[in-house]
Design an enzyme around this catalytic site. Structure first.
Site, PDB file in Angstrom:
ATOM      1  CE  LYS A  22      38.456 -12.411  30.597  1.00 45.63           C
ATOM      2  NZ  LYS A  22      37.362 -13.079  31.011  1.00 45.63           N
ATOM      3  CG  ASN A  23      35.769  -9.254  31.100  1.00 48.46           C
ATOM      4  OD1 ASN A  23      36.035 -10.387  30.475  1.00 48.46           O
ATOM      5  ND2 ASN A  23      35.915  -8.860  32.298  1.00 48.46           N
ATOM      6  CB  CYS A 123      32.152 -20.030  37.957  1.00 57.29           C
ATOM      7  SG  CYS A 123      32.294 -18.340  38.691  1.00 57.29           S
ATOM      8  NE  ARG A 128      30.729 -14.791  37.653  1.00 58.07           N
ATOM      9  CZ  ARG A 128      31.456 -14.657  36.964  1.00 58.07           C
ATOM     10  NH1 ARG A 128      32.657 -15.282  36.856  1.00 58.07           N
ATOM     11  NH2 ARG A 128      31.957 -13.522  36.122  1.00 58.07           N
ATOM     12  N   PRO A 129      24.524 -16.362  39.630  1.00 54.98           N
ATOM     13  CG  PRO A 129      23.019 -15.299  41.196  1.00 54.98           C
ATOM     14  CD  PRO A 129      24.358 -15.622  40.893  1.00 54.98           C
ATOM     15  CB  ILE A 130      21.891 -15.840  34.378  1.00 52.94           C
ATOM     16  CG1 ILE A 130      20.909 -17.139  34.272  1.00 52.94           C
ATOM     17  CG2 ILE A 130      23.311 -16.329  34.156  1.00 52.94           C
ATOM     18  CD1 ILE A 130      20.615 -17.543  32.896  1.00 52.94           C
ATOM     19  CG  ASP A 131      18.798 -13.239  39.733  1.00 57.65           C
ATOM     20  OD1 ASP A 131      19.889 -13.636  39.319  1.00 57.65           O
ATOM     21  OD2 ASP A 131      18.373 -12.592  40.594  1.00 57.65           O
ATOM     22  CG  ASP A 313      37.650  -8.830  36.890  1.00 58.61           C
ATOM     23  OD1 ASP A 313      37.149  -9.666  37.505  1.00 58.61           O
ATOM     24  OD2 ASP A 313      37.033  -8.721  35.739  1.00 58.61           O
ATOM     25  NE  ARG A 405      38.553 -18.588  30.938  1.00 60.07           N
ATOM     26  CZ  ARG A 405      38.108 -17.818  32.088  1.00 60.07           C
ATOM     27  NH1 ARG A 405      38.438 -18.208  33.252  1.00 60.07           N
ATOM     28  NH2 ARG A 405      37.191 -16.930  32.173  1.00 60.07           N
TER      29      ARG A 405
END
Ligand code: UD1
Length: 427
Positions: A22-23, A123, A128-131, A313, A405
């Site tokens: 998936k990833n 989430c 879970r930042p995206i900086d 995970d 998912r």
């Protein structure tokens, strides 16, 4: 909503085909935005997230076709072609449902010189930042503005100039976004302390197949010499090491003997070594990896870390396995701040788990008892399946959409190795 019902106590025995990762799929799909030629991905898992990503690509002007997909086959072949980008916007409605949508940011910026992507928000497993995604792109010359919940990125003159960025912490997604953006830069881009996950290697190999120049693949320093254009390619998605590890935990807790067909030992050494720590027999076969167990799992001490460390995970699944262990196991979660959401649900089945901050002590109990349970994320849901397979009586797992998912045809794969498991459709 669908439910999965398990009557526990069956030993798992036989062969389990491992699907495409998936990833990896979620970072290979956006590569289709980098070229006007077709990108064909083989071994693409049938998952809700992959379908969702396909729809996002369609909204951006990418046409997708699926071939050879008989319902009985695992995996699919998808050809994605973006002759012309018709939009450079990834809207909130899509990004909030699927965090990985953020991975269109780098490719859109590289191809069109601009991209507008909704901030994903928090989430179930943390903020879970995206900086770091944004800082890496800025280091390569992007101008970034945040307004009304959206990131707007522009490459002055239409192309990123190049540059160097050192990640302060290892980030899989930010490394992926930066790699895809860098592939079409005017100059050379260097990423230091980059993620080394096998999925990153898969992305690099796909980009190289499309004509990108990437050096240092599989190491923490990636050097990307930008090219003027990329071309189409046909690429096979790697096997899902997390799916394989999940079924390995299921085999151990049921004292089973399974072959994970298609799994690659060299991509999941930390998981295999944790299985050995638990007392499992783990051996490479011609077609995959055999995992067998007799008796109770021995206690394990595991701390999550970026690859090649023990994967976050895999934490929930090993924790489920340890609940029936012969002693006390210790887990430490170092990647995400809120990743013990499965603990209260496992407790409903009779587990003895004590969470203290980032650590959890799991004391093995003599038996688990089935119960109705639900989880808030994908891997947590899998931990409930694993516990249910060994519990006495019936376990009903709710919120099955999390599993859909990330696990291709979970119940079919488990039925085929002897599990008493079924999906009850809500109709
Ligand atoms: C990916 C995987 C996910 C896995 C995770 C860690 C996909 C689709 N998802 O998620 O299954 O659990 O890697 O192996 O591939 N961080 C920041 N700023 C950023 C980005 C990340 O502070 O800009 C932090 C995160 O909050 C986290 C850590 O870095 O604490 C690692 O996150 P990251 O590797 O980015 O995870 P994802 O790419 O989101």
């Amino acid at each position: 909503m669908d439910q999965i019902v398990i009557r526990g106590g069956q030993r798992l025995k036989g062969r389990i085909p491992i699907s495409g990762a998936k990833n990896a799929a979620l970072t290979l799909l956006p590569c289709a935005l980098l070229t006007d030629e077709p990108l064909t991905l083989r071994n693409l898992p049938r998952l809700a997230d992959v379908d969702g990503f396909g729809h996002l690509l369609n909204q951006l002007g990418c046409s997708t076709t699926i071939e050879g997909s008989r319902p009985e086959d695992f995996g699919r072949v998808m050809t994605a072609r973006t002759t012309t980008l018709t939009s450079t916007v990834a809207p909130y409605d899509i990004v909030r449902k699927m965090r990985a949508s953020i991975l269109v940011l780098g490719p859109l910026l590289a191809r069109a010189g601009e991209a507008t992507v909704s901030l994903p928000g928090g989430c179930a497993i943390g903020n879970r930042p995206i900086d770091l995604h944004l800082k890496a792109l800025e280091a390569f010359g992007a101008q970034i503005e945040l307004t009304s919940g959206y990131v707007k990125a522009v490459a002055p003159g239409g192309r990123l100039a190049g540059g160097k960025f050192t990640f302060p912490v290892v980030s899989v997604g930010a490394t992926e976004n930066a790699l895809m953006a860098a592939s079409l830069a005017k100059g050379t881009c260097v990423l230091e302390n980059a993620a080394r996950e096998p999925e990153i290697v898969d992305l690099c190999n796909c980009l190289v197949a499309m004509g990108a120049h990437v050096e240092g693949i599989g190491t923490e320093t990636l050097t990307i010499e930008g090219v003027d254009r990329l071309h189409g390619a046909t690429y096979r998605v790697m096997a899902d090491r997390i799916e394989a590890g999940s079924y390995a935990c299921a085999a151990v807790i049921t004292e089973g003997d399974v072959e994970l067909v298609g799994a690659k030992a060299d991509e999941m050494e930390a998981t295999l070594s944790a299985l050995r720590q638990a007392g499992a027999t783990v051996e490479e076969t011609k077609t995959g990896i055999r995992v067998a167990m007799s008796g109770r799992a021995q206690p394990v001490t595991l701390s999550t870390a970026p690859y090649p460390g023990f994967a976050t995970d895999m934490q929930a699944q090993f924790m489920a396995m340890a609940t029936l262990g012969s002693g006390a196991s210790l887990f430490t979660e170092t990647i995400f701040e809120n990743r013990y959401m499965h603990v209260p649900e496992l407790a409903r089945m009779g587990c003895d788990i004590d969470v203290r901050g980032r650590s959890a002590v799991v004391r093995g109990v003599d038996r688990l008892v089935g119960a109705p349970v639900m989880a808030t994320d994908l891997r947590a849901s899998m931990s409930l399946i694993i516990a249910g397979l060994a519990a006495q009586g019936t376990t009903e797992v709710n919120r099955v959409y999390h599993l859909d998912r990330g696990y291709e045809r979970l119940e079919e794969k488990l039925q085929a190795v002897g599990a008493d498991i079924e999906r009850i459709s809500a109709g």
